[in-house]
Scaffold this motif. Structure first.
Motif, PDB file in Angstrom:
ATOM      1  N   ASP A   7     -11.889  -6.353  14.141  1.00 28.86           N
ATOM      2  CA  ASP A   7     -12.873  -7.015  14.911  1.00 28.86           C
ATOM      3  C   ASP A   7     -12.758  -8.606  14.476  1.00 28.86           C
ATOM      4  O   ASP A   7     -13.014  -8.765  13.531  1.00 28.86           O
ATOM      5  CB  ASP A   7     -14.355  -6.470  14.365  1.00 28.86           C
ATOM      6  N   LEU A   8     -12.499  -9.345  15.404  1.00 31.88           N
ATOM      7  CA  LEU A   8     -12.090 -10.807  15.291  1.00 31.88           C
ATOM      8  C   LEU A   8     -13.257 -11.513  14.921  1.00 31.88           C
ATOM      9  O   LEU A   8     -13.114 -12.538  14.233  1.00 31.88           O
ATOM     10  CB  LEU A   8     -11.503 -11.419  16.482  1.00 31.88           C
ATOM     11  N   THR A   9     -14.718 -11.042  15.283  1.00 32.42           N
ATOM     12  CA  THR A   9     -15.747 -11.838  14.847  1.00 32.42           C
ATOM     13  C   THR A   9     -16.260 -11.646  13.344  1.00 32.42           C
ATOM     14  O   THR A   9     -17.126 -12.497  12.759  1.00 32.42           O
ATOM     15  CB  THR A   9     -16.922 -11.386  15.942  1.00 32.42           C
ATOM     16  N   THR A  10     -15.739 -10.287  13.064  1.00 29.24           N
ATOM     17  CA  THR A  10     -16.464 -10.154  11.533  1.00 29.24           C
ATOM     18  C   THR A  10     -15.400 -10.148  10.671  1.00 29.24           C
ATOM     19  O   THR A  10     -15.687 -10.346   9.233  1.00 29.24           O
ATOM     20  CB  THR A  10     -17.305  -8.871  11.686  1.00 29.24           C
ATOM     21  N   GLY A  11     -14.077  -9.756  10.989  1.00 28.68           N
ATOM     22  CA  GLY A  11     -13.065  -9.582  10.037  1.00 28.68           C
ATOM     23  C   GLY A  11     -13.319  -8.777   8.893  1.00 28.68           C
ATOM     24  O   GLY A  11     -14.062  -7.706   8.981  1.00 28.68           O
ATOM     25  N   PRO A  12     -12.714  -8.617   7.746  1.00 25.49           N
ATOM     26  CA  PRO A  12     -11.524  -9.597   7.476  1.00 25.49           C
ATOM     27  C   PRO A  12     -10.325  -9.238   8.604  1.00 25.49           C
ATOM     28  O   PRO A  12     -10.084  -7.909   8.835  1.00 25.49           O
ATOM     29  CB  PRO A  12     -11.042  -9.059   6.239  1.00 25.49           C
ATOM     30  N   LEU A  13      -9.102 -10.015   8.523  1.00 22.04           N
ATOM     31  CA  LEU A  13      -8.219 -10.046   9.331  1.00 22.04           C
ATOM     32  C   LEU A  13      -6.807  -9.572   8.605  1.00 22.04           C
ATOM     33  O   LEU A  13      -5.855  -9.805   9.043  1.00 22.04           O
ATOM     34  CB  LEU A  13      -8.050 -11.053  10.448  1.00 22.04           C
ATOM     35  N   LEU A  14      -7.153  -9.242   7.473  1.00 22.55           N
ATOM     36  CA  LEU A  14      -6.075  -8.838   6.412  1.00 22.55           C
ATOM     37  C   LEU A  14      -6.748  -7.602   5.780  1.00 22.55           C
ATOM     38  O   LEU A  14      -7.840  -7.515   5.296  1.00 22.55           O
ATOM     39  CB  LEU A  14      -5.846  -9.639   5.564  1.00 22.55           C
ATOM     40  N   ARG A  15      -6.065  -6.308   5.928  1.00 21.09           N
ATOM     41  CA  ARG A  15      -6.377  -5.221   5.475  1.00 21.09           C
ATOM     42  C   ARG A  15      -5.204  -4.716   4.473  1.00 21.09           C
ATOM     43  O   ARG A  15      -4.226  -4.811   4.639  1.00 21.09           O
ATOM     44  CB  ARG A  15      -6.610  -3.958   6.341  1.00 21.09           C
ATOM     45  N   ALA A  16      -5.607  -3.688   3.364  1.00 17.03           N
ATOM     46  CA  ALA A  16      -4.765  -3.424   2.429  1.00 17.03           C
ATOM     47  C   ALA A  16      -5.007  -1.961   2.266  1.00 17.03           C
ATOM     48  O   ALA A  16      -6.330  -2.014   1.696  1.00 17.03           O
ATOM     49  CB  ALA A  16      -4.329  -4.179   1.337  1.00 17.03           C
ATOM     50  N   LEU A  17      -4.129  -1.152   2.081  1.00 17.76           N
ATOM     51  CA  LEU A  17      -4.495   0.294   1.797  1.00 17.76           C
ATOM     52  C   LEU A  17      -3.131   0.706   0.844  1.00 17.76           C
ATOM     53  O   LEU A  17      -1.985   0.586   1.361  1.00 17.76           O
ATOM     54  CB  LEU A  17      -4.286   1.368   3.079  1.00 17.76           C
ATOM     55  N   LEU A  18      -3.521   1.349  -0.287  1.00 18.99           N
ATOM     56  CA  LEU A  18      -2.538   1.751  -1.029  1.00 18.99           C
ATOM     57  C   LEU A  18      -2.718   3.422  -1.099  1.00 18.99           C
ATOM     58  O   LEU A  18      -3.632   4.360  -1.640  1.00 18.99           O
ATOM     59  CB  LEU A  18      -2.583   1.232  -2.543  1.00 18.99           C
ATOM     60  N   LEU A  19      -1.381   3.994  -0.487  1.00 28.79           N
ATOM     61  CA  LEU A  19      -1.215   5.515  -0.582  1.00 28.79           C
ATOM     62  C   LEU A  19      -0.811   5.998  -1.645  1.00 28.79           C
ATOM     63  O   LEU A  19       0.685   5.536  -2.086  1.00 28.79           O
ATOM     64  CB  LEU A  19      -0.756   5.834   0.852  1.00 28.79           C
ATOM     65  N   ARG A  20      -1.159   6.820  -2.608  1.00 25.09           N
ATOM     66  CA  ARG A  20      -0.573   7.072  -3.662  1.00 25.09           C
ATOM     67  C   ARG A  20      -0.353   8.673  -3.652  1.00 25.09           C
ATOM     68  O   ARG A  20      -0.900   9.656  -3.370  1.00 25.09           O
ATOM     69  CB  ARG A  20      -1.508   7.202  -4.916  1.00 25.09           C
ATOM     70  N   THR A  21       1.198   8.827  -3.525  1.00 22.69           N
ATOM     71  CA  THR A  21       1.643  10.164  -3.465  1.00 22.69           C
ATOM     72  C   THR A  21       2.418  10.948  -4.705  1.00 22.69           C
ATOM     73  O   THR A  21       2.685  11.949  -4.727  1.00 22.69           O
ATOM     74  CB  THR A  21       2.978  10.052  -2.495  1.00 22.69           C
ATOM     75  N   GLY A  22       2.044  10.146  -5.989  1.00 28.83           N
ATOM     76  CA  GLY A  22       2.421  10.774  -7.085  1.00 28.83           C
ATOM     77  C   GLY A  22       2.146   9.642  -8.305  1.00 28.83           C
ATOM     78  O   GLY A  22       1.686   8.362  -7.997  1.00 28.83           O
ATOM     79  N   PRO A  23       2.438  10.047  -9.389  1.00 28.59           N
ATOM     80  CA  PRO A  23       1.924   9.161 -10.601  1.00 28.59           C
ATOM     81  C   PRO A  23       2.364   7.837 -10.529  1.00 28.59           C
ATOM     82  O   PRO A  23       1.909   6.754 -10.844  1.00 28.59           O
ATOM     83  CB  PRO A  23       2.102   9.792 -12.009  1.00 28.59           C
ATOM     84  N   ALA A  24       3.761   7.895  -9.989  1.00 29.89           N
ATOM     85  CA  ALA A  24       4.529   6.324  -9.830  1.00 29.89           C
ATOM     86  C   ALA A  24       5.137   6.109  -8.249  1.00 29.89           C
ATOM     87  O   ALA A  24       6.114   5.460  -8.485  1.00 29.89           O
ATOM     88  CB  ALA A  24       5.379   6.405 -10.955  1.00 29.89           C
ATOM     89  N   GLU A  25       4.447   6.685  -7.469  1.00 25.32           N
ATOM     90  CA  GLU A  25       5.063   6.478  -6.097  1.00 25.32           C
ATOM     91  C   GLU A  25       3.901   6.298  -5.233  1.00 25.32           C
ATOM     92  O   GLU A  25       2.807   6.763  -5.016  1.00 25.32           O
ATOM     93  CB  GLU A  25       5.408   8.026  -5.490  1.00 25.32           C
ATOM     94  N   HIS A  26       3.827   5.121  -4.601  1.00 25.99           N
ATOM     95  CA  HIS A  26       2.799   4.471  -3.680  1.00 25.99           C
ATOM     96  C   HIS A  26       3.683   4.012  -2.585  1.00 25.99           C
ATOM     97  O   HIS A  26       4.726   3.605  -2.469  1.00 25.99           O
ATOM     98  CB  HIS A  26       2.340   3.408  -4.229  1.00 25.99           C
ATOM     99  N   LEU A  27       2.290   3.889  -1.480  1.00 25.21           N
ATOM    100  CA  LEU A  27       3.093   3.259  -0.203  1.00 25.21           C
ATOM    101  C   LEU A  27       1.750   2.297   0.128  1.00 25.21           C
ATOM    102  O   LEU A  27       0.824   2.671   0.229  1.00 25.21           O
ATOM    103  CB  LEU A  27       3.102   4.287   0.930  1.00 25.21           C
ATOM    104  N   LEU A  28       2.200   0.912   0.021  1.00 19.09           N
ATOM    105  CA  LEU A  28       1.233  -0.106   0.367  1.00 19.09           C
ATOM    106  C   LEU A  28       1.320  -0.404   2.108  1.00 19.09           C
ATOM    107  O   LEU A  28       2.482  -0.785   2.499  1.00 19.09           O
ATOM    108  CB  LEU A  28       1.754  -1.379  -0.528  1.00 19.09           C
ATOM    109  N   VAL A  29       0.308  -0.129   2.488  1.00 22.91           N
ATOM    110  CA  VAL A  29       0.121  -0.811   3.848  1.00 22.91           C
ATOM    111  C   VAL A  29      -0.856  -1.854   4.076  1.00 22.91           C
ATOM    112  O   VAL A  29      -2.031  -1.989   3.931  1.00 22.91           O
ATOM    113  CB  VAL A  29      -0.527   0.386   4.666  1.00 22.91           C
ATOM    114  N   VAL A  30      -0.042  -3.046   4.493  1.00 21.55           N
ATOM    115  CA  VAL A  30      -0.795  -4.370   4.631  1.00 21.55           C
ATOM    116  C   VAL A  30      -0.697  -4.645   6.054  1.00 21.55           C
ATOM    117  O   VAL A  30       0.130  -4.612   6.576  1.00 21.55           O
ATOM    118  CB  VAL A  30      -0.202  -5.333   3.713  1.00 21.55           C
TER     119      VAL A  30
END
Length: 730
Positions: A124-147
């Motif tokens: 939503d361009l009027t409310t933002g934020p226009l940057l999102r970050a999601l951290l997907l944890r697949t194991g104790p030392a394995e992650h996928l960062l989605v920006v």
């Protein structure tokens, strides 16, 4: 720097005006266009800019969130939203809030789909934020960062800036140091003010005059042959097919470019424009191409939307050689790039083309050559891999996006609008481009009318419509151009080699071939056949591979259905695809498939005689086949009812449905064979390779995992579902 830019130097350096807790600025021209498009069709994801980063090793998620917040504090554009002003859209720059980093635990199988869903979530361009970050944890030392950024605040160059600065901040925090990043001289909003003031002056008159002359009487529409009529309003739904320029062609390409005093960009552009001319039947073709738009040093370290689009026009003549076209392309591209400062939005205002919600103005096909250093992230103690999810949207009808791999080659994708094109058509177009390019760089003095466009030695006029008829298998080392043909060739060469391993179960190529032949004959009796679908709802086992191969040997296409998927998704897929039958187990059949579904039940994979099957109709469960056991010798075309063809469907895989109902993506044998053939040249696949089937067969990456080994004599190791969720066991 041009004089027109020198005149506005002071405006860019001026400090911004502040109003209490927020700063208000006019939007840049590029931001204004995206604001207008969002107001016209809100809720879309076509202008999302996603970045997916794999992180292996001990990660401090709280520190990562702090670094993201520091970046938003550093770059005002990352805390910008938009509002309508009296004279157009405004940038609203707010104080720096903490960037929310959502952390979610998922399985390895779920991670890629979750990343794709996140990347496709609208802003939503009027409310933002226009940057999102999601951290997907697949194991104790394995992650996928989605920006995910919205394009109004980010472009391709910005991704490199973001990754470099994120790594620098993270490392400084780990070492207990202050940020070593120098202060920014200006912010994106300063650039927007400078751009507006400059473009409102008379300094662009000469640039606009060039474009008025250059694009006079240009065609409004590229009339490619499509699989469906163009909708009144484009949905911007899209997909992509991969392609790779062979090392041999890339080497010849660079030699020809040097000899002609041009760049690889110019040569690849010329080949793309000729391909489009041949397919469309037009002798006048316009292609859009992005330019960085950062011609001042103080713009280089900024995150923001600076990129502009230029329209590159070509008119290939019937008697022109490719070398002659290349020389013309060099001259016109140099002239056009000298006038690249005119924002595309301003150009549209000036030229006033007929506006149509069904297609993009001035051009509908684009070309991108990414030769800048790709975004890379370095975090101490972690292995980082940076990528992007597969496209689900398409800004234009077609975008050919190639990347200089740095080792002499080119690889990329053809992004296409699914409103218009099927996957098979897009793959054929990509194949045409590669064939034409290879011929052009090998024999540049060949007339455009004689350049190969299809696998057979077809000759067509350069402005004649591309023949959409099937043209047979592509020539080359791959030999047979169907997946079954590739497998059967390997089975004949190395019958005793191990083809599939799943736990203690092991099948040789000969055993797999015989069992798949038996199953194929059962399926033919159940209604399977060329271009018909057979659903597969099976656990991970050797039987799954027997089933996939058996379906293809019957001439049919397989439709993978995850047995663990929600019942509603399964019902939708079965209703929408209407397979002729479903191949499954008794337990899954009773749980998922309604009465009226023809079900081919596999025996327990652990049973002594695997590969035998019972056919039942759920509407009449007492009815079973009384036919004698089928033979295990090779099937004939007479049994299938038709010869197998490269353009027959191989599989249909359904999307996640995150932006609506799941949709089936159909892929023919030809496309998969083309992928394997192109990749084999770079990777040297062979019989000594062992591949893991890690992904669900309902996910398209499994196609690569299955056929990589089976097409080249290697071994496929089926990874149990529980092991995919345990890095230690894996």
């Amino acid at each position: 720097m041009p004089a027109a830019q020198d005149d506005a130097q002071g405006a860019m350096d001026a400090p911004p005006a502040e109003t209490e807790d927020v700063l208000v600025f006019p939007a840049s021209f590029t931001q204004s266009r995206l604001w207008f498009m969002d107001r016209l069709a809100p809720g879309g994801a076509v202008y999302n800019v996603p970045l997916v980063i794999g992180l292996s090793g001990p990660l401090d998620a709280a520190l990562l969130a702090d670094c993201l917040t520091a970046l938003a504090r550093r770059h005002e554009v990352l805390r910008t939203t938009f509002a309508e002003g009296e004279d157009g859209p405004l940038q609203i720059v707010r104080p720096a809030p903490a960037v929310r980093l959502e952390v979610r635990d998922v399985t390895a199988d779920e991670a890629e789909r979750a990343a794709a869903d996140e990347a496709a979530r609208p802003f939503d361009l009027t409310t933002g934020p226009l940057l999102r970050a999601l951290l997907l944890r697949t194991g104790p030392a394995e992650h996928l960062l989605v920006v995910t950024f919205h394009h109004t605040v980010c472009d391709g160059w910005s991704l490199g800036v973001f990754c470099r600065e994120l790594g620098t901040l993270y490392q400084a925090h780990v070492l207990g140091l202050a940020s070593p990043l120098p202060d920014l001289a200006i912010q994106y909003a300063d650039y927007a003010v400078w751009q507006r003031e400059r473009l409102e002056s008379a300094s662009l008159d000469g640039h606009l005059a060039h474009w008025r002359e250059r694009l006079a009487d240009a065609p409004a529409l590229l009339t490619l042959p499509t699989d469906r009529p163009r909708p009144a309003v484009a949905t911007h739904r899209g997909a992509e097919v991969p392609l790779t320029v062979s090392e041999t062609a890339a080497s010849k390409l660079r030699d020809l470019a040097r000899a002609g005093r041009c760049t690889p960009f110019m040569l690849l552009l010329a080949a793309w424009q000729v391909t489009l001319a041949r397919w469309s039947g037009q002798s006048d073709v316009c292609v859009g191409s992005p330019v960085a738009g950062r011609d001042r040093p103080e713009l280089e370290p900024l995150i923001g939307y600076f990129a502009n689009t230029v329209v590159l026009r070509a008119r290939p003549a019937a008697d022109m050689t490719f070398r002659g076209l290349l020389d013309r392309t060099r001259r016109t591209v140099l002239a056009d790039l000298a006038h690249q400062d005119v924002p595309f939005e301003r150009l549209v205002e000036e030229l006033r083309p007929d506006r149509d919600l069904g297609h993009h103005p001035l051009f509908q096909a684009a070309f991108v050559l990414q030769n800048a250093e790709p975004a890379r992230l370095h975090l101490p103690g972690l292995r980082c891999t940076v990528g992007e999810p597969a496209a689900r949207t398409a800004k234009f009808d077609l975008t050919l996006a190639l990347e200089d791999t740095g080792d002499g080659g080119f690889t990329g994708v053809l992004e296409y609008a699914t409103d218009l094109f099927d996957a098979g058509t897009a793959a054929s177009l990509a194949e045409s481009f590669l064939l034409l390019l290879e011929h052009a760089v090998t024999e540049p003095d060949t007339a455009l009318s004689d350049l190969r466009l299809v696998a057979e030695d077809h000759r067509a006029d350069p402005v004649a419509p591309h023949p959409r008829a099937r043209t047979g298998a592509p020539a080359g080392p791959a030999g047979p151009a169907t997946l079954t043909g590739l497998f059967e060739r390997q089975a004949a060469r190395t019958p005793d080699a191990t083809a599939v391993v799943a736990g203690t179960d092991r099948l040789s190529y000969a055993e797999l071939d015989r069992r798949a032949n038996r199953l194929a004959r059962r399926l033919l009796r159940s209604g399977a056949g060329p271009d018909r679908l057979v659903a597969l709802a099976l656990p991970r086992s050797t039987e799954l591979i027997v089933a996939i191969l058996g379906v293809l040997k019957a001439g049919a296409a397989y439709l993978p259905v995850d047995p663990t998927a929600p019942a509603e998704r399964v019902r939708h897929i079965m209703t929408d695809a209407a397979p002729s039958c479903v191949l499954t187990t008794a337990e899954t059949a009773a749980r998922l498939f309604p009465d009226g579904t023809t079900t081919v039940l596999l025996t327990d994979p652990a049973a002594p005689a695997p590969g035998d099957h019972t056919v039942t109709d759920r509407a009449a469960p007492a009815t079973t086949t009384g036919a004698p056991p089928p033979g295990d010798h090779a099937l004939t075309d007479a049994e299938r009812g038709a010869a197998q063809h490269p353009d027959h469907l191989a599989y249909v895989i359904y999307t996640s449905g995150s932006t609506g109902r799941p949709k089936g993506v159909a892929v023919a044998h030809r496309q998969v064979v083309r992928l394997l053939t192109a990749a084999a040249e770079d990777f040297g696949f062979g019989a000594d390779d062992t591949w893991s089937l890690f992904h669900s067969c309902a996910f398209d990456f499994s196609v690569w995992e299955i056929w990589g080994p089976l097409a080249h004599g290697g071994t496929l190791a089926v990874v149990p579902a529980r092991v995919t969720r345990s890095p230690r066991e894996l």
